[in-house]
Write a protein that holds these residues in place. Structure first.
Motif, PDB file in Angstrom:
ATOM      1  N   ALA A 154      -6.887 -21.653  47.008  1.00  0.00           N
ATOM      2  CA  ALA A 154      -8.022 -22.380  46.439  1.00  0.00           C
ATOM      3  C   ALA A 154      -8.891 -21.471  45.570  1.00  0.00           C
ATOM      4  O   ALA A 154      -9.484 -21.920  44.585  1.00  0.00           O
ATOM      5  N   GLN A 155      -8.972 -20.191  45.930  1.00  0.00           N
ATOM      6  CA  GLN A 155      -9.762 -19.251  45.127  1.00  0.00           C
ATOM      7  C   GLN A 155      -9.106 -19.018  43.766  1.00  0.00           C
ATOM      8  O   GLN A 155      -9.791 -18.977  42.735  1.00  0.00           O
ATOM      9  N   ALA A 156      -7.776 -18.894  43.768  1.00  0.00           N
ATOM     10  CA  ALA A 156      -7.047 -18.730  42.507  1.00  0.00           C
ATOM     11  C   ALA A 156      -7.249 -19.957  41.624  1.00  0.00           C
ATOM     12  O   ALA A 156      -7.481 -19.850  40.414  1.00  0.00           O
ATOM     13  N   ARG A 157      -7.162 -21.135  42.232  1.00  0.00           N
ATOM     14  CA  ARG A 157      -7.370 -22.387  41.496  1.00  0.00           C
ATOM     15  C   ARG A 157      -8.773 -22.431  40.906  1.00  0.00           C
ATOM     16  O   ARG A 157      -8.959 -22.801  39.738  1.00  0.00           O
ATOM     17  N   GLN A 158      -9.761 -22.030  41.696  1.00  0.00           N
ATOM     18  CA  GLN A 158     -11.155 -22.053  41.234  1.00  0.00           C
ATOM     19  C   GLN A 158     -11.343 -21.127  40.029  1.00  0.00           C
ATOM     20  O   GLN A 158     -12.003 -21.494  39.048  1.00  0.00           O
ATOM     21  N   LEU A 159     -10.769 -19.947  40.089  1.00  0.00           N
ATOM     22  CA  LEU A 159     -10.893 -18.982  38.988  1.00  0.00           C
ATOM     23  C   LEU A 159     -10.223 -19.504  37.723  1.00  0.00           C
ATOM     24  O   LEU A 159     -10.764 -19.371  36.624  1.00  0.00           O
ATOM     25  N   ALA A 172       2.626 -23.399  37.860  1.00  0.00           N
ATOM     26  CA  ALA A 172       2.962 -23.130  39.257  1.00  0.00           C
ATOM     27  C   ALA A 172       1.851 -23.621  40.174  1.00  0.00           C
ATOM     28  O   ALA A 172       2.117 -24.181  41.249  1.00  0.00           O
ATOM     29  N   MET A 173       0.597 -23.431  39.740  1.00  0.00           N
ATOM     30  CA  MET A 173      -0.526 -23.895  40.551  1.00  0.00           C
ATOM     31  C   MET A 173      -0.530 -25.419  40.649  1.00  0.00           C
ATOM     32  O   MET A 173      -0.772 -25.990  41.725  1.00  0.00           O
ATOM     33  N   ALA A 174      -0.245 -26.088  39.538  1.00  0.00           N
ATOM     34  CA  ALA A 174      -0.210 -27.548  39.546  1.00  0.00           C
ATOM     35  C   ALA A 174       0.892 -28.058  40.463  1.00  0.00           C
ATOM     36  O   ALA A 174       0.718 -29.036  41.188  1.00  0.00           O
ATOM     37  N   ASN A 203       9.364 -31.038  40.295  1.00  0.00           N
ATOM     38  CA  ASN A 203      10.165 -31.172  39.075  1.00  0.00           C
ATOM     39  C   ASN A 203       9.302 -31.176  37.814  1.00  0.00           C
ATOM     40  O   ASN A 203       9.728 -31.605  36.757  1.00  0.00           O
ATOM     41  N   SER A 204       8.087 -30.700  37.950  1.00  0.00           N
ATOM     42  CA  SER A 204       7.150 -30.721  36.816  1.00  0.00           C
ATOM     43  C   SER A 204       7.328 -29.469  35.975  1.00  0.00           C
ATOM     44  O   SER A 204       6.823 -28.417  36.323  1.00  0.00           O
ATOM     45  N   GLU A 205       8.031 -29.573  34.847  1.00  0.00           N
ATOM     46  CA  GLU A 205       8.290 -28.435  34.003  1.00  0.00           C
ATOM     47  C   GLU A 205       7.385 -28.319  32.784  1.00  0.00           C
ATOM     48  O   GLU A 205       7.008 -27.241  32.406  1.00  0.00           O
ATOM     49  N   PRO A 206       7.034 -29.412  32.085  1.00  0.00           N
ATOM     50  CA  PRO A 206       6.265 -29.288  30.844  1.00  0.00           C
ATOM     51  C   PRO A 206       4.894 -28.670  31.076  1.00  0.00           C
ATOM     52  O   PRO A 206       4.295 -28.823  32.127  1.00  0.00           O
ATOM     53  N   ARG A 207       4.400 -27.983  30.056  1.00  0.00           N
ATOM     54  CA  ARG A 207       3.066 -27.417  30.121  1.00  0.00           C
ATOM     55  C   ARG A 207       2.031 -28.421  29.631  1.00  0.00           C
ATOM     56  O   ARG A 207       0.857 -28.276  29.900  1.00  0.00           O
ATOM     57  N   LEU A 208       2.478 -29.404  28.838  1.00  0.00           N
ATOM     58  CA  LEU A 208       1.548 -30.394  28.319  1.00  0.00           C
ATOM     59  C   LEU A 208       2.283 -31.710  28.149  1.00  0.00           C
ATOM     60  O   LEU A 208       3.366 -31.753  27.569  1.00  0.00           O
ATOM     61  N   LEU A 246      -2.210 -34.629  28.954  1.00  0.00           N
ATOM     62  CA  LEU A 246      -2.322 -34.257  30.358  1.00  0.00           C
ATOM     63  C   LEU A 246      -1.741 -32.868  30.520  1.00  0.00           C
ATOM     64  O   LEU A 246      -0.578 -32.630  30.168  1.00  0.00           O
ATOM     65  N   SER A 247      -2.539 -31.951  31.006  1.00  0.00           N
ATOM     66  CA  SER A 247      -2.085 -30.578  31.221  1.00  0.00           C
ATOM     67  C   SER A 247      -2.049 -30.282  32.710  1.00  0.00           C
ATOM     68  O   SER A 247      -2.611 -31.040  33.513  1.00  0.00           O
ATOM     69  N   PRO A 248      -1.438 -29.162  33.088  1.00  0.00           N
ATOM     70  CA  PRO A 248      -1.448 -28.795  34.511  1.00  0.00           C
ATOM     71  C   PRO A 248      -2.838 -28.698  35.109  1.00  0.00           C
ATOM     72  O   PRO A 248      -3.029 -28.890  36.292  1.00  0.00           O
ATOM     73  N   PHE A 249      -3.867 -28.381  34.259  1.00  0.00           N
ATOM     74  CA  PHE A 249      -5.223 -28.276  34.780  1.00  0.00           C
ATOM     75  C   PHE A 249      -5.684 -29.593  35.414  1.00  0.00           C
ATOM     76  O   PHE A 249      -6.380 -29.587  36.425  1.00  0.00           O
ATOM     77  N   GLU A 250      -5.292 -30.723  34.791  1.00  0.00           N
ATOM     78  CA  GLU A 250      -5.715 -32.009  35.337  1.00  0.00           C
ATOM     79  C   GLU A 250      -5.037 -32.304  36.678  1.00  0.00           C
ATOM     80  O   GLU A 250      -5.484 -33.169  37.424  1.00  0.00           O
ATOM     81  N   LEU A 251      -3.955 -31.611  36.958  1.00  0.00           N
ATOM     82  CA  LEU A 251      -3.221 -31.844  38.204  1.00  0.00           C
ATOM     83  C   LEU A 251      -3.619 -30.853  39.292  1.00  0.00           C
ATOM     84  O   LEU A 251      -3.162 -30.957  40.425  1.00  0.00           O
ATOM     85  N   MET A 252      -4.456 -29.884  38.946  1.00  0.00           N
ATOM     86  CA  MET A 252      -4.808 -28.834  39.906  1.00  0.00           C
ATOM     87  C   MET A 252      -5.963 -29.268  40.819  1.00  0.00           C
ATOM     88  O   MET A 252      -6.862 -29.932  40.432  1.00  0.00           O
TER      89      MET A 252
END
Length: 216
Positions: A153-158, A181-183, A191-196, A210-216
């Motif tokens: 969770a700390q890594a995600r927050q940063l 990887a975090m997402a 199976n989530s490979e795309p970055r965007l 939709l980026s991995p950030f929205e899934l984190m």
């Protein structure tokens, strides 16, 4: 005429502007750090302490050595803002007591754009061109890392706070935790490979991303 800075001074102020820009990205209401970086550069160019407004002519002369400010801002005014407008917004906000909300975010956006132009200019000055052949000429100094003992969770927050795509961690040597990887970890989407991802409607009109950030 502004004082001529050495290549080492150019790199120092480039790093200050870049750090300030990253700080404003993490907290737009803390845009004053950009003002401090601009004042530091202005002081070096003028040779004496003054207010931000007095530094403007020298800062502008340096900024005009940036392709963004000297050419693109004129050719593409709908995309790039000219120096005078950016500086005036930042100067006015610097002297204003209200540093919150939409006003602060607008000032921070102007400050960030101003920093980008000055950073480029400092590394391409005609008087003291910086020869960039080493990693140290490009790298971000004092990087933010996540410790091996800290929770995920700390890594995600940063990563979310600083808009990082990768975060260093030391696990049997230095590794990089990626946003993808975090997402995956947070959403268990193995199976989530795309970055965007591009989101389109029935008429193939792009309606969002939709980026991995929205899934984190």
């Amino acid at each position: 005429m502004p004082r001529i800075l050495t290549p080492q001074q150019c790199q120092h102020h480039r790093d200050e502007l870049r750090a300030a820009r990253y700080s404003a990205l993490a907290d737009s209401e803390g845009f004053l750090v950009i003002c401090y970086a601009l004042e530091s550069l202005g002081l070096a160019l003028l040779g004496r302490k003054a207010d931000l407004g007095k530094y403007e002519p020298n800062l502008k002369q340096v900024a005009m050595q940036s392709v963004v400010q000297s050419e693109l801002a004129k050719s593409f005014p709908e995309t790039f803002t000219q120096f005078d407008a950016l500086f005036e917004l930042v100067r006015t906000a610097r002297n204003d007591a209200m540093h919150t909300g939409v006003y602060a975010r607008h000032a921070a956006a102007a400050g960030i754009e101003l920093c980008i132009g000055l950073e480029e200019a400092l590394m391409n000055t005609k008087e003291t061109p910086v020869t960039r052949k080493l990693v140290k000429d490009y790298m971000v100094k004092s990087p933010i890392v996540v410790e091996a003992w800290q929770p995920v969770a700390q890594a995600r927050q940063l990563m979310l706070t600083h808009s990082f795509s990768f975060l260093p961690v030391h696990l049997n040597g230095w590794k990089l935790v990626s946003e993808t990887a975090m997402a995956r970890y947070m959403s268990e989407a193995q199976n989530s490979e795309p970055r965007l991802w591009l989101v389109v409607d029935d008429r193939e009109k792009l309606c969002g991303v939709l980026s991995p950030f929205e899934l984190m």
